[in-house]
Design an enzyme around this catalytic site. Structure first.
Site: not given
Ligand code: PLP
Length: 370
Positions: A69, A141, A169, A189, A191, A227, A313
């Protein structure tokens, strides 16, 4: 242990995990190599590209694999090269900090406000013009609140601006159709949707020009040199396919669990829900008046429950969440938010346990502060 922090990161879904290990073992060729091992790797990567595209109703040629992300957001905002950047006040730091960094280099930054329910109204100031990128997330998020991305995309296009959506999200949890939204750029993203960490993609609508932020071998149509990680990409593709199959059932089940958690916990004294209106099925944010969110998270952790205060975060950082600040949440609820987020592997039997743990933690911390 009960895991209720899916918005921070999700456990991998079974097929995605198998695909990761299988591909890492068997498909070690460089997809750019012109021999059998390379061609096999390239083939599995293109299948994953089709799976990713299908999840958001894009064409495979519009998918650029990135490391996740954060990189997708950076590539979108930096790569589109616009003079003005209009971002919502509730964006993830991957968007906000990037926009601020660009502003420090001379671009004009416009911050779009949120209302008290956690929604960013679809309104654009007059300054937004054809030399602007507008960025609004699909779902927040911290609160899970869905944003009016379709309306904002239409407004942005009326002014000739480019529209980017951080859908990290939302994708894999709710139906997403880039054409229906009218998106030019969309970040995803793996994960957050049951795939592996360190991989994701940026949807780049056919016809939208981007400059790369990495230079090198010219992979991903020159937009992302380096790569490609074929095992991570293959696993991301499988996660997209698996998420699409599970989506409706999981969404119904998880929103029921979320509502039950909220109903029970809001019976406790001085509990406030942050975010109203349409929300993601699995996320809820509750503030416990007078109790620090960090203390709540730690106390829940001691009881074997993994949740987070605000967003991951902010961990280790008792500053109020910028999202809750932007919503105008009253002072005493600003640093007391707890985010409970559920996902594909959450079981019904865990819900009363989550309620019990959080309830006990709140009671204990309240009694200690009296
Ligand atoms: N954007 C949002 C809304 C997110 O919740 C997150 C991760 O918490 C990200 C971006 C960042 O994604 P990544 O962990 O894949 O860098």
């Amino acid at each position: 242990m009960i895991y209720a922090d899916y918005a921070a990161s999700s456990p991998m879904m079974p097929r995605a995990l198998n695909k990761l290990t299988e591909t890492a073992r068997d498909l070690y060729g460089n997809p750019s190599s012109m021999h059998q091992a390379g061609e096999e790797a390239a083939e599995i990567m293109e299948k994953a590209r089709r799976q990713c595209a299908a999840l958001i109703h894009a064409d495979p040629g519009e998918i650029v694999f990135t490391s996740g992300g954060t990189e997708s957001d950076n590539l979108a905002l930096r790569g589109c090269g616009r003079r003005r950047i209009a971002v919502s006040a509730i964006e993830h730091p991957a968007v906000l900090r990037t926009a601020e960094a660009l502003a420090a280099q001379g671009r004009e930054l416009i911050v779009l406000p949120a209302d008290s329910s956690g929604v960013v109204p679809a309104v654009l100031p007059d300054a937004v013009d054809g030399d602007t990128v507008v960025s609004l997330m699909l779902a927040n998020n911290e609160t899970g609140v869905l944003q009016p991305v379709k309306e904002m995309a239409a407004l942005a296009h009326e002014r000739g601006a480019v529209f980017h959506c951080d859908a990290v999200q939302g994708v894999g949890h709710i139906p997403v159709d880039v054409r229906e939204i009218g998106c030019d750029l969309m970040s995803v993203s793996a994960h957050k949707l049951g795939g592996p960490k360190g991989i994701g993609f940026l949807y780049v609508r056919d016809g939208v020009h981007l400059d790369p932020i990495l230079t090198g071998g010219g992979q991903e149509r020159g937009l992302r040199s380096g790569t490609e990680s074929v095992p991570l990409i293959a696993s991301l593709g499988e996660a997209c396919a698996e998420a699409a199959e599970r989506m409706n059932e999981d969404a119904a089940r998880l929103s029921r669990y979320r509502d039950e958690i909220e109903r029970e916990l809001m019976l406790l004294p001085d509990v406030r829900r942050n975010g109203e209106g349409e929300r993601l099925p699995g996320i809820c944010s509750l503030s416990f008046g007078g109790i620090g969110g960090e203390a709540m998270t730690l106390m829940c952790g001691l009881r074997g429950l993994c949740v987070s205060s605000g967003s991951a975060c902010h961990s280790g950082d008792e500053r109020p969440s910028h999202v809750l600040c932007a919503m105008g949440v009253p002072e005493k609820y600003l640093t007391s938010a707890l985010r409970i987020s559920l996902g594909w592997n959450t079981e019904e039997s865990e819900i009363p346990e989550i309620v019990r743990c959080v309830g006990e933690a709140a009671e204990l911390l309240r009694s200690m502060s009296q």
